[in-house]
Write an enzyme that holds these catalytic residues in place. Sequence first.
Site, PDB file in Angstrom:
ATOM      1  N   GLY A  12      26.062  18.680 -51.638  1.00 42.05           N
ATOM      2  CA  GLY A  12      27.662  19.287 -51.196  1.00 42.05           C
ATOM      3  C   GLY A  12      28.429  18.841 -51.647  1.00 42.05           C
ATOM      4  N   ASP A 119      21.626  11.552 -48.823  1.00 42.05           N
ATOM      5  CA  ASP A 119      20.355  11.155 -49.149  1.00 42.05           C
ATOM      6  C   ASP A 119      19.081  12.349 -49.515  1.00 42.05           C
ATOM      7  OD1 ASP A 119      20.993  13.774 -46.750  1.00 42.05           O
ATOM      8  OD2 ASP A 119      19.195  12.956 -45.899  1.00 42.05           O
ATOM      9  N   GLY A 120      19.434  13.199 -49.367  1.00 39.95           N
ATOM     10  CA  GLY A 120      18.310  14.608 -50.645  1.00 39.95           C
ATOM     11  C   GLY A 120      18.630  13.604 -52.330  1.00 39.95           C
ATOM     12  N   THR A 141      29.242  11.989 -48.128  1.00 34.37           N
ATOM     13  CA  THR A 141      28.478  12.579 -47.559  1.00 34.37           C
ATOM     14  C   THR A 141      30.252  12.804 -46.375  1.00 34.37           C
ATOM     15  OG1 THR A 141      27.463  13.589 -45.321  1.00 34.37           O
ATOM     16  CG2 THR A 141      27.215  11.888 -46.371  1.00 34.37           C
ATOM     17  N   ASP A 143      29.811  14.188 -44.073  1.00 33.54           N
ATOM     18  CA  ASP A 143      28.903  13.755 -42.272  1.00 33.54           C
ATOM     19  C   ASP A 143      28.557  12.151 -41.621  1.00 33.54           C
ATOM     20  OD1 ASP A 143      28.251  16.039 -42.783  1.00 33.54           O
ATOM     21  OD2 ASP A 143      26.248  15.642 -43.685  1.00 33.54           O
ATOM     22  N   GLY A 186      28.703  17.840 -39.557  1.00 32.06           N
ATOM     23  CA  GLY A 186      28.836  16.907 -39.686  1.00 32.06           C
ATOM     24  C   GLY A 186      26.696  16.456 -39.451  1.00 32.06           C
ATOM     25  N   ARG A 187      26.431  17.768 -39.447  1.00 30.89           N
ATOM     26  CA  ARG A 187      24.769  18.212 -39.156  1.00 30.89           C
ATOM     27  C   ARG A 187      23.920  17.488 -38.188  1.00 30.89           C
ATOM     28  NH1 ARG A 187      23.001  21.465 -43.721  1.00 30.89           N
ATOM     29  NH2 ARG A 187      21.069  21.051 -42.618  1.00 30.89           N
ATOM     30  N   ARG A 283      38.230  30.523 -26.663  1.00 25.36           N
ATOM     31  CA  ARG A 283      38.478  31.124 -27.920  1.00 25.36           C
ATOM     32  C   ARG A 283      38.210  29.821 -29.347  1.00 25.36           C
ATOM     33  NH1 ARG A 283      40.494  34.991 -25.270  1.00 25.36           N
ATOM     34  NH2 ARG A 283      41.962  36.139 -26.212  1.00 25.36           N
ATOM     35  N   HIS A 289      33.605  24.982 -44.307  1.00 22.54           N
ATOM     36  CA  HIS A 289      34.087  23.668 -45.432  1.00 22.54           C
ATOM     37  C   HIS A 289      35.525  23.775 -46.038  1.00 22.54           C
ATOM     38  CE1 HIS A 289      30.161  25.862 -45.935  1.00 22.54           C
ATOM     39  NE2 HIS A 289      29.998  25.112 -46.936  1.00 22.54           N
TER      40      HIS A 289
HETATM   41  O1  F6P Z   1      26.510  17.616 -45.981  1.00 21.43           O
HETATM   42  C1  F6P Z   1      27.650  18.216 -45.703  1.00 21.43           C
HETATM   43  C2  F6P Z   1      27.679  19.405 -45.458  1.00 21.43           C
HETATM   44  O2  F6P Z   1      28.914  19.676 -44.781  1.00 21.43           O
HETATM   45  C3  F6P Z   1      27.091  19.074 -43.845  1.00 21.43           C
HETATM   46  O3  F6P Z   1      28.369  18.837 -42.482  1.00 21.43           O
HETATM   47  C4  F6P Z   1      26.737  20.746 -43.506  1.00 21.43           C
HETATM   48  O4  F6P Z   1      26.336  21.518 -42.778  1.00 21.43           O
HETATM   49  C5  F6P Z   1      26.425  21.127 -44.794  1.00 21.43           C
HETATM   50  O5  F6P Z   1      26.800  20.550 -45.775  1.00 21.43           O
HETATM   51  C6  F6P Z   1      26.714  22.664 -45.616  1.00 21.43           C
HETATM   52  O6  F6P Z   1      26.304  22.811 -46.111  1.00 21.43           O
HETATM   53  P1  F6P Z   1      26.162  24.215 -47.538  1.00 21.43           P
HETATM   54  O7  F6P Z   1      27.744  23.738 -48.132  1.00 21.43           O
HETATM   55  O8  F6P Z   1      25.350  24.314 -48.022  1.00 21.43           O
HETATM   56  O9  F6P Z   1      27.306  25.196 -46.403  1.00 21.43           O
END
Ligand code: F6P
Length: 365
Positions: A12, A119-120, A141, A143, A186-187, A283, A289
């Site tokens: 990402g 990490d990936g 990242t 995150d 933040g995963r 709410r 993003h």
């Molecule tokens: O790892 C960064 C991140 O923005 C995470 O916080 C989120 O879960 C993920 O990527 C969203 O990924 P994508 O852009 O593939 O929807």
Amino acid sequence: MKKKLLIMTGGGDCPGLNAVIRAVVKSAQYDGNWEVYGSIEAYNGLMTNPIRVARLGSTEVAGIHYRGGTIIGTTNKGDPFQFPVKQEDGSYVKVDRSDEVIRQLKKLEIDAVISIGGDGSQQISQQFFEKGVPIVGVPKTIDNDLSATDRTFGFQTAVEIATDAVDKLVTTAASHNRVMILEVMGRSAGWIALHAAMAGGAEVCLIPEIPYDIQKVVERLERRYKAGKGFANIVISEGARPKGGSIVSRKSREVGYENARLGGVGYQLAEELAEAGFHEAVRVNVLGHLQRGGVPTAFDRILATQFGVRAFELVRDKQFGRMAAVRNGKISDVTLKEATAAYNFVDLDNFLVRSARAVGISFGD
Ligand code: F6P
């Protein structure tokens, strides 16, 4: 003859990627012995016909340090070790195309590779390193979930954006006597939520590391309403879950996208509050993003620039199989193996967590 350095951005996107690219190109120019190229959309650029590789010089990197995104594109669907290849019947089969990538690198006479990714991406870097590719990593990242580095660039920018959102929600929440739920990214790590909750003065912060008890959340909100403050703010991390419950995610339909897609726990929380007998108006806002876009903060530009410079130094000194990092506040490096060995969860003894509790933030526990 000058040596050739190939740079790529994978996974990402993240504010600060362009500052790294610029720093690598400028360091290489300063050194004088290198030409820099960018592989478009990570390894995908090397696996298409014709290949997509661009020369990166002064013109290409001029003024990009404050631009979000990445000028060389990125993908989270291009693992060459498990590349999805379409079959005649329309189905996809995962194929190991790593040797094809290595052949292409040889054909292009690439002397070193810098891979910027999370990490990936760094696990892929390690696999290529084990196959003899002279590769160096740069962590990225929003995150902040890589344990081998104190910080990743992009995180602070995401926290600023999330905090700005909390600030904005406070004024509308106060005007309408509402509870505002803000869901942030933040995963599996609650770092963005924790920082934004503290900076924004939220009443409740729900993170993946502390499964929440909905009754405890209700108690905290009611205490606030009883005290005469007729509104409240909750920051919830996308990976949070109730005690005994599971995370809210769905499988992606995108071919080659291996991650579960998180998102929606904020709406689930609103339902749970109502079911638990909390009847004030609620709410939900999912920031999504927006946290990854736009201009990186000065801190992230500076960190990204230093990572770019360090990565180039590792290449110049033939220190392959390593990743730039910041450790105890100092720019250094670690092996790619160390880089991906452990996930950086929020440590519950962290002073930030203690401070959050001390100023009245409930984690729902
Ligand atoms: O790892 C960064 C991140 O923005 C995470 O916080 C989120 O879960 C993920 O990527 C969203 O990924 P994508 O852009 O593939 O929807």
